[in-house]
Motif scaffolding. Structure first.
Motif, PDB file in Angstrom:
ATOM      1  N   ASP A  20       3.795  -6.917  20.704  1.00  0.00           N
ATOM      2  CA  ASP A  20       4.954  -6.800  19.826  1.00  0.00           C
ATOM      3  C   ASP A  20       4.557  -6.965  18.369  1.00  0.00           C
ATOM      4  N   ARG A  21       3.650  -7.908  18.105  1.00  0.00           N
ATOM      5  CA  ARG A  21       3.213  -8.113  16.731  1.00  0.00           C
ATOM      6  C   ARG A  21       2.345  -6.958  16.252  1.00  0.00           C
ATOM      7  N   ARG A  27       3.601  -0.864  11.446  1.00  0.00           N
ATOM      8  CA  ARG A  27       4.615  -0.394  10.496  1.00  0.00           C
ATOM      9  C   ARG A  27       4.321  -0.924   9.095  1.00  0.00           C
ATOM     10  N   GLN A  28       3.887  -2.182   9.025  1.00  0.00           N
ATOM     11  CA  GLN A  28       3.542  -2.768   7.735  1.00  0.00           C
ATOM     12  C   GLN A  28       2.372  -2.011   7.095  1.00  0.00           C
ATOM     13  N   LEU A  29       1.359  -1.709   7.888  1.00  0.00           N
ATOM     14  CA  LEU A  29       0.183  -1.020   7.363  1.00  0.00           C
ATOM     15  C   LEU A  29       0.506   0.408   6.951  1.00  0.00           C
ATOM     16  N   GLU A  30       1.390   1.066   7.703  1.00  0.00           N
ATOM     17  CA  GLU A  30       1.819   2.415   7.341  1.00  0.00           C
ATOM     18  C   GLU A  30       2.515   2.403   5.988  1.00  0.00           C
ATOM     19  N   ARG A  31       3.384   1.429   5.803  1.00  0.00           N
ATOM     20  CA  ARG A  31       4.116   1.319   4.530  1.00  0.00           C
ATOM     21  C   ARG A  31       3.173   1.020   3.370  1.00  0.00           C
ATOM     22  N   ALA A  32       2.088   0.303   3.660  1.00  0.00           N
ATOM     23  CA  ALA A  32       1.135  -0.062   2.612  1.00  0.00           C
ATOM     24  C   ALA A  32       0.102   1.023   2.349  1.00  0.00           C
ATOM     25  N   GLY A  33       0.128   2.098   3.139  1.00  0.00           N
ATOM     26  CA  GLY A  33      -0.863   3.154   2.974  1.00  0.00           C
ATOM     27  C   GLY A  33      -2.222   2.798   3.549  1.00  0.00           C
ATOM     28  N   ASP A  79       0.414 -10.948  11.691  1.00  0.00           N
ATOM     29  CA  ASP A  79       1.757 -11.376  11.281  1.00  0.00           C
ATOM     30  C   ASP A  79       1.952 -11.253   9.780  1.00  0.00           C
ATOM     31  N   VAL A  80       1.138 -10.400   9.132  1.00  0.00           N
ATOM     32  CA  VAL A  80       1.270 -10.194   7.696  1.00  0.00           C
ATOM     33  C   VAL A  80       2.554  -9.424   7.377  1.00  0.00           C
ATOM     34  N   CYS A  81       3.153  -9.751   6.260  1.00  0.00           N
ATOM     35  CA  CYS A  81       4.314  -9.021   5.739  1.00  0.00           C
ATOM     36  C   CYS A  81       4.042  -8.690   4.279  1.00  0.00           C
ATOM     37  N   PHE A  82       3.931  -7.399   3.960  1.00  0.00           N
ATOM     38  CA  PHE A  82       3.675  -6.994   2.590  1.00  0.00           C
ATOM     39  C   PHE A  82       4.963  -7.005   1.778  1.00  0.00           C
ATOM     40  N   LEU A  83       4.845  -7.426   0.529  1.00  0.00           N
ATOM     41  CA  LEU A  83       6.011  -7.536  -0.345  1.00  0.00           C
ATOM     42  C   LEU A  83       6.154  -6.337  -1.265  1.00  0.00           C
ATOM     43  N   ARG A  84       5.195  -5.404  -1.187  1.00  0.00           N
ATOM     44  CA  ARG A  84       5.245  -4.176  -1.988  1.00  0.00           C
ATOM     45  C   ARG A  84       4.861  -3.000  -1.112  1.00  0.00           C
TER      46      ARG A  84
END
Length: 252
Positions: A20-21, A27-33, A79-84
């Motif tokens: 799940d994580r 998704r986080q990595l996709e958003r961050a490029g 469990d990283v969450c990018f803020l940008r």
């Protein structure tokens, strides 16, 4: 310069028991490029007890980087969450790295600062906990790749900051040449799905009221406020830096 052009590789550390994580971090990595250039290193809970098993996953990323000839890498926990988003995130990291002094070892994208002071706009020299998102430069890659935490931690051969704990976070807090983006650009998830149960030990017994794990989720939620406290105290930390910077401490 292309997005993330000065980063040679990216590694995401995960557990086989937490698909799940892995879905969320993708998704986080996709958003961050970063999705296309990120290698997942998935370990099993049976690989050994904490903290050596977690520490060793960071070392494994460094060893893989050396095998591939990478001298600057991103290391993320799952469990990283990018803020940008991508361009903004990459821009901050690239600009910060370009202003770091020669020989720097690591750059935290997110952290819990214990002591820190500004060396320039948007750059903290820091002693910090939390190793969920950072850039490892060549000297840090070499150091991590040479370690065997399953042997070196029990033998006391790795300097640790006891305020932070006994694992990779505590070891990075004692490394020279560690810096951080200000304000931070990544945080660690404090969701109830974390692997850490704040109330009970792994054997099911209740944790002591003094156990640091009881307060882990609170600490994760306080990461961003803590950076502003560190910024406020920056002049004091700069004036006292000779007493606490790892470079100034005698070798152990």
């Amino acid at each position: 310069m292309a997005l993330w052009d000065s980063i040679h590789g990216s590694f995401c550390l995960g557990l086989s028991s937490r698909p799940d994580r892995q879905s969320e971090v993708r998704r986080q990595l996709e958003r961050a490029g970063l999705a296309a250039r990120t290698t997942f290193l998935i370990s099993s809970p049976a690989d050994g007890p904490k903290p050596p098993a977690i520490f060793d996953s960071h070392c494994a990323a460094a060893r893989e980087a050396k095998t591939r000839g990478f001298r600057r890498i991103l290391i993320f926990e799952d469990d990283v969450c990018f803020l940008r988003d991508g361009n903004s995130l990459a821009g901050v990291v690239e600009r910060t790295m370009a202003r770091l002094p020669e020989g720097w070892q690591g750059l935290f994208l997110g952290h819990f600062p214990l002591r820190a002071f500004f060396i320039g706009p948007g750059i903290l020299r820091t002693v910090s906990g939390c190793s969920h998102a950072y850039v490892a430069n060549g000297p840090l890659i070499d150091w991590l790749a040479a370690l065997d935490p399953h042997k070196d931690l029990p033998a006391g051969r790795i300097p640790l900051n006891r305020l932070v704990g006994q694992g990779i976070d505590a070891a990075l807090a004692e490394r020279p040449g560690m810096y951080a983006c200000f304000p931070m650009v990544a945080v660690q998830s404090a969701s109830p799905s974390s692997n850490i149960d704040p109330q009970r030990n792994r054997d099911g017994s209740r944790r002591s009221v003094f156990s640091k794990y009881r307060y882990t989720h609170l600490a994760l939620r306080c990461m961003r406020p803590a950076q502003w406290v560190a910024a406020f105290l920056s002049p004091l930390h700069w004036m006292t830096r000779r007493s606490w910077l790892p470079e100034q401490k005698p070798s152990r």
